[in-house]
Design a protein around this motif. Structure first.
Motif, PDB file in Angstrom:
ATOM      1  N   GLY A  96      42.248  30.055  45.941  1.00  0.00           N
ATOM      2  CA  GLY A  96      41.907  30.599  44.631  1.00  0.00           C
ATOM      3  C   GLY A  96      40.490  30.213  44.254  1.00  0.00           C
ATOM      4  N   MET A  97      39.723  31.197  43.818  1.00  0.00           N
ATOM      5  CA  MET A  97      38.358  30.909  43.381  1.00  0.00           C
ATOM      6  C   MET A  97      37.874  32.038  42.493  1.00  0.00           C
ATOM      7  N   SER A  98      37.250  31.673  41.367  1.00  0.00           N
ATOM      8  CA  SER A  98      36.666  32.661  40.469  1.00  0.00           C
ATOM      9  C   SER A  98      35.203  32.328  40.205  1.00  0.00           C
ATOM     10  N   ASP A 111      31.454  39.283  34.638  1.00  0.00           N
ATOM     11  CA  ASP A 111      30.635  39.983  35.617  1.00  0.00           C
ATOM     12  C   ASP A 111      31.622  40.679  36.559  1.00  0.00           C
ATOM     13  N   TYR A 112      31.541  42.004  36.649  1.00  0.00           N
ATOM     14  CA  TYR A 112      32.572  42.746  37.386  1.00  0.00           C
ATOM     15  C   TYR A 112      32.467  42.583  38.902  1.00  0.00           C
ATOM     16  N   GLU A 113      31.280  42.305  39.410  1.00  0.00           N
ATOM     17  CA  GLU A 113      31.178  41.981  40.838  1.00  0.00           C
ATOM     18  C   GLU A 113      31.914  40.669  41.119  1.00  0.00           C
ATOM     19  N   PHE A 114      31.730  39.706  40.221  1.00  0.00           N
ATOM     20  CA  PHE A 114      32.454  38.439  40.346  1.00  0.00           C
ATOM     21  C   PHE A 114      33.964  38.661  40.233  1.00  0.00           C
ATOM     22  N   TYR A 115      34.345  39.558  39.327  1.00  0.00           N
ATOM     23  CA  TYR A 115      35.772  39.868  39.099  1.00  0.00           C
ATOM     24  C   TYR A 115      36.408  40.379  40.396  1.00  0.00           C
ATOM     25  N   HIS A 116      35.697  41.283  41.070  1.00  0.00           N
ATOM     26  CA  HIS A 116      36.180  41.789  42.367  1.00  0.00           C
ATOM     27  C   HIS A 116      36.386  40.636  43.351  1.00  0.00           C
ATOM     28  N   LYS A 117      35.429  39.711  43.372  1.00  0.00           N
ATOM     29  CA  LYS A 117      35.531  38.570  44.294  1.00  0.00           C
ATOM     30  C   LYS A 117      36.732  37.689  43.940  1.00  0.00           C
ATOM     31  N   THR A 118      36.929  37.474  42.635  1.00  0.00           N
ATOM     32  CA  THR A 118      38.084  36.671  42.194  1.00  0.00           C
ATOM     33  C   THR A 118      39.384  37.264  42.724  1.00  0.00           C
ATOM     34  N   ILE A 119      39.545  38.574  42.545  1.00  0.00           N
ATOM     35  CA  ILE A 119      40.775  39.264  42.973  1.00  0.00           C
ATOM     36  C   ILE A 119      40.898  39.248  44.495  1.00  0.00           C
ATOM     37  N   ASP A 120      39.785  39.515  45.185  1.00  0.00           N
ATOM     38  CA  ASP A 120      39.812  39.578  46.650  1.00  0.00           C
ATOM     39  C   ASP A 120      40.194  38.220  47.244  1.00  0.00           C
ATOM     40  N   ILE A 121      39.562  37.151  46.738  1.00  0.00           N
ATOM     41  CA  ILE A 121      39.809  35.812  47.284  1.00  0.00           C
ATOM     42  C   ILE A 121      41.176  35.284  46.870  1.00  0.00           C
ATOM     43  N   SER A 122      41.520  35.450  45.588  1.00  0.00           N
ATOM     44  CA  SER A 122      42.677  34.750  45.021  1.00  0.00           C
ATOM     45  C   SER A 122      43.992  35.511  45.131  1.00  0.00           C
ATOM     46  N   THR A 149      50.636  29.365  42.569  1.00  0.00           N
ATOM     47  CA  THR A 149      50.216  30.116  41.393  1.00  0.00           C
ATOM     48  C   THR A 149      50.250  29.210  40.169  1.00  0.00           C
ATOM     49  N   TYR A 150      50.056  29.821  38.987  1.00  0.00           N
ATOM     50  CA  TYR A 150      50.008  29.046  37.742  1.00  0.00           C
ATOM     51  C   TYR A 150      50.541  29.904  36.599  1.00  0.00           C
ATOM     52  N   ILE A 151      51.115  29.255  35.585  1.00  0.00           N
ATOM     53  CA  ILE A 151      51.792  29.955  34.483  1.00  0.00           C
ATOM     54  C   ILE A 151      50.859  30.831  33.643  1.00  0.00           C
ATOM     55  N   ALA A 152      49.540  30.680  33.836  1.00  0.00           N
ATOM     56  CA  ALA A 152      48.589  31.570  33.150  1.00  0.00           C
ATOM     57  C   ALA A 152      48.792  33.031  33.577  1.00  0.00           C
ATOM     58  N   ALA A 153      49.555  33.257  34.655  1.00  0.00           N
ATOM     59  CA  ALA A 153      49.928  34.624  35.046  1.00  0.00           C
ATOM     60  C   ALA A 153      50.824  35.271  34.000  1.00  0.00           C
ATOM     61  N   GLN A 154      51.591  34.457  33.256  1.00  0.00           N
ATOM     62  CA  GLN A 154      52.513  34.980  32.240  1.00  0.00           C
ATOM     63  C   GLN A 154      52.071  34.700  30.804  1.00  0.00           C
ATOM     64  N   ALA A 166      44.256  37.328  38.399  1.00  0.00           N
ATOM     65  CA  ALA A 166      44.428  37.150  39.848  1.00  0.00           C
ATOM     66  C   ALA A 166      45.799  36.568  40.175  1.00  0.00           C
ATOM     67  N   LYS A 167      46.244  35.600  39.390  1.00  0.00           N
ATOM     68  CA  LYS A 167      47.557  34.986  39.638  1.00  0.00           C
ATOM     69  C   LYS A 167      48.684  35.981  39.346  1.00  0.00           C
ATOM     70  N   SER A 168      48.521  36.817  38.325  1.00  0.00           N
ATOM     71  CA  SER A 168      49.527  37.863  38.058  1.00  0.00           C
ATOM     72  C   SER A 168      49.652  38.800  39.248  1.00  0.00           C
ATOM     73  N   MET A 169      48.519  39.189  39.795  1.00  0.00           N
ATOM     74  CA  MET A 169      48.520  40.086  40.958  1.00  0.00           C
ATOM     75  C   MET A 169      49.111  39.387  42.171  1.00  0.00           C
ATOM     76  N   LEU A 170      48.769  38.118  42.360  1.00  0.00           N
ATOM     77  CA  LEU A 170      49.320  37.343  43.477  1.00  0.00           C
ATOM     78  C   LEU A 170      50.851  37.345  43.437  1.00  0.00           C
ATOM     79  N   GLU A 171      51.411  37.093  42.262  1.00  0.00           N
ATOM     80  CA  GLU A 171      52.871  37.050  42.113  1.00  0.00           C
ATOM     81  C   GLU A 171      53.494  38.426  42.361  1.00  0.00           C
ATOM     82  N   SER A 172      52.802  39.475  41.935  1.00  0.00           N
ATOM     83  CA  SER A 172      53.295  40.837  42.166  1.00  0.00           C
ATOM     84  C   SER A 172      53.298  41.181  43.658  1.00  0.00           C
TER      85      SER A 172
END
Length: 270
Positions: A96-98, A111-122, A149-154, A166-172
């Motif tokens: 996990g990294m943002s 920053d949406y480029e960073f956002y893409h990286k967060t999702i891709d990595i995490s 993961t972490y409860i911040a997904a919920q 990212a954690k919400s997507m990971l759980e999905s």
């Protein structure tokens, strides 16, 4: 205490950076329970961390892999199967990294480029790991994959930023792929929602000490340690949990189901 829960099993552990990381503890516990393991992390993390020391302790090899790169993951699974002389029984995804969180970008000014990286990595990295493993038929039947993961997904933790998404997507992904891989090869996939933990990654979140202490004072058992999280991971890799899949499992001392505690209430009483 050693129960030999993983005797004869072989696994890949992503994300062991230093002795504070949960993946580091999982590697040690897996080795102690009789497993053969391969350690992996991104090349940049390998340069920063002390993973070779862990590899020596666990008598295992390190195979570098960027978890966002499909060719790297293909190489990782192929090399691991060569090392093991067969397929893999378990995988730990502790990645996990943002960049947004690292640079203190608020959720309302990402920053949406960073956002893409967060999702891709995490998160997307878990899908890539699973899809590569499936296509190579690299995981044995009744194998087990666990992602942290972490409860911040919920629930909203304002300073957790885009990592919450990212954690919400990971759980999905764990649920969705858990269905498909379960039907195909009886492979089970779960996420562990861990307490705030004093790791290198966790401590990088703004206000970490505050919500670590808050969670500790809410939870009837207190915060779960990295060591106890490793114990829980071992049970999920073992044959004792063969029918558990597609679950998000809270490992947080009861935090997730506690509304308020006496200790927290007393801070607000005159």
């Amino acid at each position: 205490m050693n129960y030999n829960l993983l005797k004869g099993k072989k696994g890949i552990i992503f994300g062991a950076l230093d002795p504070n990381s949960i993946a580091w503890k999982v590697a040690q516990h897996a080795h102690n329970e009789g497993a053969e393991i391969v350690l992996t992390n991104a090349p940049v993390a390998l340069r920063l961390g002390a993973i070779n020391e862990l590899a020596k302790d666990c008598n295992c090899q390190v195979v570098p892999a960027d978890a966002t790169s499909v060719p790297d993951l293909e190489n990782l699974f192929n090399k691991s199967m060569e090392i093991f002389g067969g397929k893999v029984d378990f995988v730990l995804h502790s990645i996990g990294m943002s960049p947004n969180v690292r640079k203190n970008k608020p959720y309302t000014d990402l920053d949406y480029e960073f956002y893409h990286k967060t999702i891709d990595i995490s998160s997307m990295s878990l899908h890539k790991v699973l899809q590569v493993a499936q296509k190579l038929d690299a995981i044995n039947e009744w194998g087990s994959v666990v992602a942290l993961t972490y409860i911040a997904a919920q629930r909203v933790f304002p300073d957790y930023g885009d990592m919450a998404d990212a954690k919400s997507m990971l759980e999905s992904i764990a649920r969705s792929y858990g269905y498909h891989y379960g039907k195909l090869r009886k492979v089970r996939i779960n996420t562990i929602s861990q307490s705030p933990t004093k790791t290198t990654a966790g401590s990088g979140v703004k206000g970490f000490d505050g919500f670590y202490n808050y969670a500790d004072s809410i939870s009837p058992l207190g915060n779960a340690s990295a060591d106890s999280c490793a114990d829980y991971c071992i049970t999920l890799f073992s044959d004792l949990t063969r029918m558990v899949t597609m679950q998000n499992l809270f490992h947080d001392g009861g935090f997730s189901y506690t509304g308020i505690s006496k200790e927290v209430m007393e801070k607000f009483l005159g």
